[in-house]
Design a protein around this motif. Structure first.
Motif, PDB file in Angstrom:
ATOM      1  N   ASP A 208       0.819  -1.213   0.000  1.00 40.98           N
ATOM      2  CA  ASP A 208       0.000   0.000   0.000  1.00 40.98           C
ATOM      3  C   ASP A 208       0.851   1.260   0.000  1.00 40.98           C
ATOM      4  O   ASP A 208       0.526   2.240  -0.687  1.00 40.98           O
ATOM      5  CB  ASP A 208      -0.936   0.001   1.214  1.00 40.98           C
ATOM      6  N   ASP A 209       1.950   1.260   0.772  1.00 37.96           N
ATOM      7  CA  ASP A 209       2.755   2.475   0.920  1.00 37.96           C
ATOM      8  C   ASP A 209       3.750   2.674  -0.217  1.00 37.96           C
ATOM      9  O   ASP A 209       3.997   3.808  -0.641  1.00 37.96           O
ATOM     10  CB  ASP A 209       3.525   2.435   2.249  1.00 37.96           C
ATOM     11  N   LEU A 210       4.343   1.588  -0.705  1.00 36.94           N
ATOM     12  CA  LEU A 210       5.407   1.689  -1.699  1.00 36.94           C
ATOM     13  C   LEU A 210       4.984   1.238  -3.089  1.00 36.94           C
ATOM     14  O   LEU A 210       5.753   1.370  -4.041  1.00 36.94           O
ATOM     15  CB  LEU A 210       6.621   0.863  -1.252  1.00 36.94           C
ATOM     16  N   GLY A 211       3.794   0.653  -3.209  1.00 36.72           N
ATOM     17  CA  GLY A 211       3.360   0.140  -4.506  1.00 36.72           C
ATOM     18  C   GLY A 211       4.073  -1.120  -4.930  1.00 36.72           C
ATOM     19  O   GLY A 211       4.119  -1.439  -6.128  1.00 36.72           O
ATOM     20  N   LEU A 212       4.638  -1.860  -3.970  1.00 36.02           N
ATOM     21  CA  LEU A 212       5.359  -3.089  -4.286  1.00 36.02           C
ATOM     22  C   LEU A 212       4.424  -4.157  -4.840  1.00 36.02           C
ATOM     23  O   LEU A 212       3.287  -4.300  -4.387  1.00 36.02           O
ATOM     24  CB  LEU A 212       6.039  -3.641  -3.038  1.00 36.02           C
ATOM     25  N   SER A 213       4.919  -4.910  -5.788  1.00 35.57           N
ATOM     26  CA  SER A 213       4.256  -6.141  -6.226  1.00 35.57           C
ATOM     27  C   SER A 213       4.936  -7.312  -5.519  1.00 35.57           C
ATOM     28  O   SER A 213       6.096  -7.204  -5.109  1.00 35.57           O
ATOM     29  CB  SER A 213       4.380  -6.314  -7.743  1.00 35.57           C
ATOM     30  N   ALA A 214       4.216  -8.418  -5.370  1.00 39.25           N
ATOM     31  CA  ALA A 214       4.806  -9.563  -4.671  1.00 39.25           C
ATOM     32  C   ALA A 214       4.244 -10.868  -5.205  1.00 39.25           C
ATOM     33  O   ALA A 214       3.056 -10.964  -5.514  1.00 39.25           O
ATOM     34  CB  ALA A 214       4.567  -9.469  -3.168  1.00 39.25           C
ATOM     35  N   LEU A 215       5.126 -11.863  -5.312  1.00 35.75           N
ATOM     36  CA  LEU A 215       4.733 -13.245  -5.545  1.00 35.75           C
ATOM     37  C   LEU A 215       5.069 -14.002  -4.271  1.00 35.75           C
ATOM     38  O   LEU A 215       6.238 -14.084  -3.879  1.00 35.75           O
ATOM     39  CB  LEU A 215       5.485 -13.851  -6.732  1.00 35.75           C
ATOM     40  N   VAL A 216       4.057 -14.520  -3.598  1.00 30.96           N
ATOM     41  CA  VAL A 216       4.244 -15.221  -2.327  1.00 30.96           C
ATOM     42  C   VAL A 216       4.069 -16.707  -2.578  1.00 30.96           C
ATOM     43  O   VAL A 216       2.985 -17.158  -2.971  1.00 30.96           O
ATOM     44  CB  VAL A 216       3.243 -14.734  -1.262  1.00 30.96           C
ATOM     45  N   VAL A 217       5.139 -17.472  -2.386  1.00 31.26           N
ATOM     46  CA  VAL A 217       5.116 -18.921  -2.578  1.00 31.26           C
ATOM     47  C   VAL A 217       4.754 -19.571  -1.248  1.00 31.26           C
ATOM     48  O   VAL A 217       5.403 -19.317  -0.230  1.00 31.26           O
ATOM     49  CB  VAL A 217       6.486 -19.423  -3.061  1.00 31.26           C
ATOM     50  N   THR A 218       3.720 -20.403  -1.238  1.00 26.90           N
ATOM     51  CA  THR A 218       3.275 -20.992   0.019  1.00 26.90           C
ATOM     52  C   THR A 218       2.497 -22.272  -0.235  1.00 26.90           C
ATOM     53  O   THR A 218       2.001 -22.502  -1.343  1.00 26.90           O
ATOM     54  CB  THR A 218       2.391 -19.993   0.804  1.00 26.90           C
ATOM     55  N   HIS A 219       2.416 -23.115   0.795  1.00 27.03           N
ATOM     56  CA  HIS A 219       1.525 -24.269   0.742  1.00 27.03           C
ATOM     57  C   HIS A 219       0.283 -24.017   1.587  1.00 27.03           C
ATOM     58  O   HIS A 219      -0.590 -24.872   1.688  1.00 27.03           O
ATOM     59  CB  HIS A 219       2.243 -25.520   1.261  1.00 27.03           C
ATOM     60  N   ASP A 220       0.194 -22.818   2.184  1.00 26.37           N
ATOM     61  CA  ASP A 220      -0.865 -22.487   3.137  1.00 26.37           C
ATOM     62  C   ASP A 220      -1.926 -21.623   2.462  1.00 26.37           C
ATOM     63  O   ASP A 220      -1.712 -20.431   2.209  1.00 26.37           O
ATOM     64  CB  ASP A 220      -0.238 -21.741   4.322  1.00 26.37           C
ATOM     65  N   LEU A 221      -3.079 -22.219   2.182  1.00 28.66           N
ATOM     66  CA  LEU A 221      -4.148 -21.461   1.544  1.00 28.66           C
ATOM     67  C   LEU A 221      -4.756 -20.427   2.491  1.00 28.66           C
ATOM     68  O   LEU A 221      -5.329 -19.438   2.052  1.00 28.66           O
ATOM     69  CB  LEU A 221      -5.235 -22.409   1.035  1.00 28.66           C
ATOM     70  N   GLY A 222      -4.644 -20.654   3.792  1.00 27.61           N
ATOM     71  CA  GLY A 222      -5.098 -19.653   4.745  1.00 27.61           C
ATOM     72  C   GLY A 222      -4.294 -18.372   4.622  1.00 27.61           C
ATOM     73  O   GLY A 222      -4.830 -17.261   4.691  1.00 27.61           O
ATOM     74  N   LEU A 223      -2.974 -18.518   4.421  1.00 29.04           N
ATOM     75  CA  LEU A 223      -2.120 -17.352   4.195  1.00 29.04           C
ATOM     76  C   LEU A 223      -2.525 -16.639   2.906  1.00 29.04           C
ATOM     77  O   LEU A 223      -2.623 -15.408   2.867  1.00 29.04           O
ATOM     78  CB  LEU A 223      -0.662 -17.792   4.136  1.00 29.04           C
ATOM     79  N   ALA A 224      -2.767 -17.411   1.855  1.00 29.05           N
ATOM     80  CA  ALA A 224      -3.165 -16.817   0.582  1.00 29.05           C
ATOM     81  C   ALA A 224      -4.457 -16.029   0.728  1.00 29.05           C
ATOM     82  O   ALA A 224      -4.612 -14.948   0.144  1.00 29.05           O
ATOM     83  CB  ALA A 224      -3.327 -17.919  -0.471  1.00 29.05           C
TER      84      ALA A 224
END
Length: 338
Positions: A208-224
């Protein structure tokens, strides 16, 4: 910002066979967007992330950053990695135990030779146009990562920090280069539950503050569910379902996604998949998930599940699924079968 097109990565396997770790993936991360790449261990998530960073060379396909194809020359990769930074799963393994927090965060700007005021004074006109105060840069990165006051952490070593603080130092090291994209590989997997929410909130605030994009690799759908704008579900080297987080996680169409969601505490029914993920050197015919599919096991699958290959999903924001049974009323199928 970052896009993979028809990406494939193969490794040499036993007996001369090739292991297809990534097997035709289309994936995009838009500006200011967080995309979650989910799947069980061994599905190819980390290999895909490493390839997006330029740490692995694709066998075929291409990667583009901001519309420009990635070049694998040393200078081009160095410029690319200043814009696309990695946050690893284990912060203790990411940090040098003999380096202070200050040295760890300053390492990236030094490698990329961001001019400091000291070097500007020595080198003269070559770098005097845009000198950078290294200490201010490190302090700003630590502050943005939530370590305040930053000067308090300058001379600490990793073993003097908590797990959450170490992960913030790793994130600060990435932020010191002012990147446009973060690739976070299981960023909270090694943290206590009480700290996970803080790190996830930090990633959202950075977006929100910096306009960063991110790809988050996870096995946790709750996190997603808590962090991502879009979800891409990966199985055996290929994206099998993707779309907006709410669409995918509230109404999953692929049996694999349904099985992943069933382990969440609020799930009314637990789906237990039989067997282990197939050998990537021997991809099953037809749908690559059919040997473990609960619909096939119950006799509700279609004949095409084991014989007819599925098309590769294109990159896009709309809900997509690669499944012969997607959209089929399972109650009707079960009744007709009985």
């Amino acid at each position: 910002m970052l896009e993979a097109t028809d990406l494939s990565v193969e490794f040499a396997g036993r007996g001369g066979r090739r292991a297809r770790a990534v097997d035709g993936v289309n994936l995009s991360v838009g500006a200011g967007e967080i995309v979650a790449l989910v799947g069980e261990s061994g599905c190819g998530k980390t290999t895909l992330a490493r390839t997006l960073l330029g740490l692995e060379r694709p066998t075929s396909g291409r990667i583009t950053y901001d519309g420009t194809p990635l070049s694998y020359t040393g200078r081009a990769l160095k410029a690319f990695r200043r814009q696309v930074q990695l946050v690893l799963q284990d912060p203790m393994g990411s940090l040098n135990p003999r380096q202070t927090v200050y040295e760890a965060v300053a390492e990236g700007p030094r490698i990329h030779r961001l001019p400091s005021r000291n070097t500007a004074a020595v080198a003269g006109s070559e770098v005097a146009a845009a000198p950078v105060d290294e200490e201010a840069l490190v302090a700003s990165a630590l502050s943005r990562a939530g370590l305040r006051p930053p000067e308090r952490f300058f001379h600490r070593f990793p073993h003097q920090l908590s797990g959450g603080q170490r992960q913030r130092v790793v994130i600060a090291g990435a932020l010191a280069l002012d990147p446009k994209v973060l690739i976070a590989d299981e960023p909270v997997a090694s943290l206590d539950a009480s700290v996970r929410g803080e790190i996830l909130s930090l990633l959202l605030r950075l977006r929100d503050d910096l306009g960063l994009s991110a790809l988050v690799v996870t096995h946790d759908l709750g996190l997603a569910w808590n962090i991502a704008d879009r979800v891409a579900v990966m199985y055996l080297g290929r994206i099998v379902e993707s779309g907006p987080t709410e669409d995918v996680l509230t109404d999953p169409q692929h049996p694999y996604t349904q099985a992943l969601l069933s382990v969440l505490p609020e799930s009314p029914q637990r789906i237990v998949l039989t067997g282990e993920p197939p050998d990537p050197t021997r991809i099953p015919t037809g749908c690559r998930f059919h040997p473990r599919c609960q619909l096939v096991a119950q006799g509700n699958g279609a004949p095409a599940c084991s014989t007819q290959p599925l098309p590769i999903l294109p990159a896009g924001a709309s809900p997509q699924v690669a499944c012969h049974m997607a959209g089929v009323d399972q109650t009707a199928v079960s009744s007709s079968g009985s």
